[in-house]
Enzyme design. Structure first.
Site, PDB file in Angstrom:
ATOM      1  N   GLU A  69       0.876  -1.162   0.000  1.00 56.01           N
ATOM      2  CA  GLU A  69       0.000   0.000   0.000  1.00 56.01           C
ATOM      3  C   GLU A  69       0.921   1.221   0.000  1.00 56.01           C
ATOM      4  OE1 GLU A  69      -2.776   0.011   3.269  1.00 56.01           O
ATOM      5  OE2 GLU A  69      -3.546   1.974   2.670  1.00 56.01           O
ATOM      6  N   ARG A 304       5.236 -13.105   9.862  1.00 55.58           N
ATOM      7  CA  ARG A 304       5.898 -11.818   9.656  1.00 55.58           C
ATOM      8  C   ARG A 304       7.324 -11.870  10.186  1.00 55.58           C
ATOM      9  NH1 ARG A 304       1.918  -7.707   8.909  1.00 55.58           N
ATOM     10  NH2 ARG A 304       3.410  -6.031   9.184  1.00 55.58           N
ATOM     11  N   LYS A 314       4.347   0.588   9.917  1.00 59.58           N
ATOM     12  CA  LYS A 314       4.434   1.883   9.232  1.00 59.58           C
ATOM     13  C   LYS A 314       3.901   3.004  10.115  1.00 59.58           C
ATOM     14  CE  LYS A 314       3.367   0.128   4.875  1.00 59.58           C
ATOM     15  NZ  LYS A 314       2.270   0.030   3.943  1.00 59.58           N
TER      16      LYS A 314
HETATM   17  P1  ATP Z   1       2.703  -2.355   8.219  1.00 63.16           P
HETATM   18  O1  ATP Z   1       2.001  -3.233   9.193  1.00 63.16           O
HETATM   19  O2  ATP Z   1       4.132  -2.121   8.511  1.00 63.16           O
HETATM   20  O3  ATP Z   1       1.984  -1.094   7.920  1.00 63.16           O
HETATM   21  P2  ATP Z   1       1.540  -3.564   5.986  1.00 63.16           P
HETATM   22  O4  ATP Z   1       1.343  -5.029   6.032  1.00 63.16           O
HETATM   23  O5  ATP Z   1       0.380  -2.705   6.254  1.00 63.16           O
HETATM   24  O6  ATP Z   1       2.756  -3.194   6.890  1.00 63.16           O
HETATM   25  P3  ATP Z   1       1.632  -3.382   3.158  1.00 63.16           P
HETATM   26  O7  ATP Z   1       2.081  -2.259   2.321  1.00 63.16           O
HETATM   27  O8  ATP Z   1       0.197  -3.730   3.188  1.00 63.16           O
HETATM   28  O9  ATP Z   1       2.157  -3.087   4.620  1.00 63.16           O
HETATM   29  O10 ATP Z   1       2.506  -4.676   2.883  1.00 63.16           O
HETATM   30  C1  ATP Z   1       2.870  -5.159   1.621  1.00 63.16           C
HETATM   31  C2  ATP Z   1       3.238  -6.599   1.752  1.00 63.16           C
HETATM   32  O11 ATP Z   1       4.311  -6.774   2.654  1.00 63.16           O
HETATM   33  C3  ATP Z   1       2.075  -7.407   2.292  1.00 63.16           C
HETATM   34  O12 ATP Z   1       1.933  -8.582   1.521  1.00 63.16           O
HETATM   35  C4  ATP Z   1       2.480  -7.709   3.707  1.00 63.16           C
HETATM   36  O13 ATP Z   1       1.915  -8.903   4.151  1.00 63.16           O
HETATM   37  C5  ATP Z   1       3.998  -7.759   3.611  1.00 63.16           C
HETATM   38  N1  ATP Z   1       4.613  -7.422   4.888  1.00 63.16           N
HETATM   39  C6  ATP Z   1       4.440  -6.297   5.598  1.00 63.16           C
HETATM   40  N2  ATP Z   1       5.115  -6.346   6.757  1.00 63.16           N
HETATM   41  C7  ATP Z   1       5.747  -7.552   6.786  1.00 63.16           C
HETATM   42  C8  ATP Z   1       6.605  -8.204   7.731  1.00 63.16           C
HETATM   43  N3  ATP Z   1       6.962  -7.631   8.873  1.00 63.16           N
HETATM   44  N4  ATP Z   1       7.074  -9.435   7.415  1.00 63.16           N
HETATM   45  C9  ATP Z   1       6.740 -10.007   6.260  1.00 63.16           C
HETATM   46  N5  ATP Z   1       5.935  -9.460   5.335  1.00 63.16           N
HETATM   47  C10 ATP Z   1       5.437  -8.237   5.581  1.00 63.16           C
HETATM   48 MG    MG Z   2      -1.347  -3.112   5.132  1.00 62.79          MG
END
Ligand code: ATP
Ligand code: MG
Length: 602
Positions: A69, A304, A314
């Site tokens: 995102e 994760r 984030k």
């Molecule tokens: P955050 O929780 O940091 O805001 P998010 O999951 O909202 O992260 P996205 O931009 O939606 O961030 O993530 C893009 C991809 O990265 C998704 O497929 C998500 O599952 C993966 N991802 C995000 N954080 C992790 C993590 N700590 N370990 C592994 N994969 C991750």
């Molecule tokens: Mg997300």
């Protein structure tokens, strides 16, 4: 099985290390069942069932995607997802899409889109394959998503709910209580279709009503209790502007994005496990309605990746930036990829590290020390060496003029740029009557086992002469302002007989006449606790107040000319990088990457 010629990913080729994991097992099973050639038509661009039906068999054996995102900068956890998705595509003759999941109009910005693309490339991956770009934006699918919603309504699988958010919450029930059907649920297809069109046409206020799936308000899985599909939100979208005042919910949008792009393996993090039944419900119903092509994508979840002594959310990273606890998203203490790049981490070390953590069904905590170990292993064989004095005090050589004939004489010296890479050449520097040495290399009263400079002791100046310490100078407060020593004749390193006098201490130094003054930023962990936000603790309470120390150091002359982002080893101190933002030839700035050995446990 041969790889389709046009589906070979351009990707890092340095990974010999491919631990087996459950996702690889699933993919191998799938490919075996399909005899290596999936029965999946792909028209070359994303689209609905009719679009793909007209296309050839998909040349990619699997399709994966990395779907960020664009609402912030990527962090080390995202690197895990990137390397996993692009790596599986590379290894199985597939293609990985970079898809911006930009269906939420509120928080998304072009700045983040650009930064994310830059970081995926920096890590070494390429969404261009076989001359085709696989860069997609979920907001390009808004028309289809709207059509999918109308299809569901027409088939009796969705309805417009006009309950207030409070009523909806109250009627959802909880783990022990089933939910209660909305009074709007069974008002009929024509009514709901009309209402939904009114939502689209801006006839209702933000939040006045939502479109919901009609599934089961008593389901033990709360995600199946008529989840919301569309909401009214008057916000300008970075891609579609003011064209829409209704926006799809993530849980509705994401499976559709995967299906339009013909993703075969949709890999996400564990928290989406409970969403999988809805993922399948939605795609099955849209395929039944003739909108989406089969075979449908399948969702798989993995744990994760978290890193010790930082936070990887984030929202929390944004808070650190917005409240000024760090100097921006690319602050070298941040676990963002822009921060880690500025700190001096190499893409190779990050890839090695995230691949080394494996893929499991458990969320994993990675120790910073492990990451640093990967980095040291990578830099050891590459980084040129240099001498640097970080806590300088002057060493005055009292017999310099006697030995060399004049105080103006400069005695040339040198050393290999790298002990094992002769092709990197020689560093040149020279001895003069005054040198910078580390303050800790002199003790007036030596501690037990101390072999460096103290009155009466001899030590070797690295790549120079043996000197004998004769004392020191102090100011009115008793602070040592200079260390005094005499050169021992005929002991120059590399000359015959240089080793006639045995000494135990070796001193690094930089000539006062040629030392390059530099700002050196010494970083420590950003938080004092390994899991700063554990147990709901306010992570700001455990910020390390001493995570940044800035010193003025003296560097040997070879450092005057290095370009930004050059990584070097300052002998005995560790690895440093010329700061990519602030470093200038006339004002060098170096960041400490990591020490020569693991300091995280101490
Ligand atoms: P955050 O929780 O940091 O805001 P998010 O999951 O909202 O992260 P996205 O931009 O939606 O961030 O993530 C893009 C991809 O990265 C998704 O497929 C998500 O599952 C993966 N991802 C995000 N954080 C992790 C993590 N700590 N370990 C592994 N994969 C991750
Ligand atoms: Mg997300």
């Amino acid at each position: 099985m041969s790889l389709p010629h046009d589906a070979k990913p351009n990707a890092p080729s340095d990974e010999a290390h491919k631990p087996h994991n459950f996702l690889r097992a699933i993919i191998e099973r799938d490919l075996e069942q399909q005899g290596g050639q999936p029965e999946r038509h792909f028209a070359g661009t994303p689209g609905d069932a009719a679009h793909h039906a007209a296309g050839p068999l998909d040349p990619a054996r699997i399709r994966t995607r990395f779907p960020p995102e664009p609402n912030g900068y990527l962090h080390i956890g995202h690197a895990k997802s990137i390397c996993l998705n692009f790596g599986l595509a590379r290894d199985y003759g597939g293609i990985c899409h970079l898809r911006f999941d930009d269906t939420n109009p509120e928080k998304e910005e072009q700045e983040y889109v650009d930064a994310i693309k830059e970081m995926v490339s920096w890590l070494g991956w390429d969404w261009n394959q076989g001359g085709t770009s696989h860069l997609f934006f979920a907001s390009d699918y808004f028309d289809f998503m709207y059509r999918a919603a109308e299809t569901l309504i027409s088939a009796g699988h969705a309805y417009v709910d006009e309950q207030t958010p409070e009523q909806m919450r109250a009627h959802r029930g909880d783990f022990t209580t089933p939910g209660v059907n909305s009074p709007f649920r069974d008002l009929g297809v024509a009514h709901h279709l009309q209402r939904f069109r009114e939502m689209r046409d801006g006839k209702h206020a933000d939040g006045a009503m939502v479109l919901r799936a009609k599934i089961d308000m008593a389901s033990p899985n709360i995600n199946l209790r008529d989840p919301a599909l569309y909401r009214i939100r008057r916000a300008t979208h970075h891609n579609t502007g003011d064209q829409w005042c209704i926006y799809p919910m993530y849980t509705f949008a994401h499976p559709i994005e995967d299906a339009l792009e013909r993703i075969s393996h949709s890999i996400c993090t564990l928290e989406f496990e409970d969403q999988r039944p809805f993922y399948d419900w939605l795609l099955e119903h849209l395929a039944e309605g003739g909108l989406l092509a089969k075979p449908l994508p399948r969702q798989y979840e993995f744990g994760r990746l978290n890193l010790s002594y930082v936070v990887t959310s984030k929202r929390k990273l944004r808070q650190l930036v917005d409240e000024g606890h760090v100097d921006g998203w690319d602050d070298p203490r941040m676990p963002t990829l822009v921060g880690m790049r500025r700190r001096g981490y190499t893409p190779e070390s990050i890839r090695t590290m995230v691949e080394g953590t494996g893929v499991t069904k458990q969320n994993a905590w990675l120790d910073y020390g492990v990451l640093d170990g990967c980095l040291r292993a990578d830099l050891e064989g590459k980084a040129a060496r240099a001498m640097a004095v970080l806590d300088p005090v002057k060493l005055k050589l009292s017999n310099y003029a006697e030995i060399f004939g004049s105080l103006e004489h400069r005695e040339p010296s040198g050393a290999p740029a790298h002990p094992h890479l002769p092709e990197l050449g020689q560093r040149q520097f020279s001895l003069g009557p005054e040198l910078w040495i580390e303050r800790e290399d002199f003790m007036e009263q030596p501690a037990k086992g101390y072999h460096r400079l103290y009155p009466g002791n001899k030590a070797r100046l690295k790549a120079g002469y043996v000197v004998e310490c004769t004392g020191c100078e102090k100011d009115a407060e008793g602070q040592i302002t200079a260390v005094l020593a005499a050169i021992v004749p005929d002991t120059k390193s590399g000359t015959p007989g240089a080793d006639a006098i045995k000494v135990k201490g070796v001193i690094t130094w930089v000539g006062v006449h040629e030392g390059v003054a530099a700002e050196v930023r010494l970083y420590d962990r950003l938080f004092t606790e390994a899991q700063p936000d554990a147990g709901g603790r306010d992570f700001l309470e455990v910020l390390n107040p001493a995570s940044l120390k800035v010193v003025t150091a003296y560097l040997e002359p070879s450092m005057a000319a290095v370009s930004a982002d050059t990584k070097v080893q300052f002998e005995r101190h560790g690895y440093f990088v010329a700061d990519r933002v602030d470093h200038r030839a006339e004002r060098p700035v170096f960041n400490k990457i990591t020490g020569l050995r693991d300091g995280w446990g101490k």
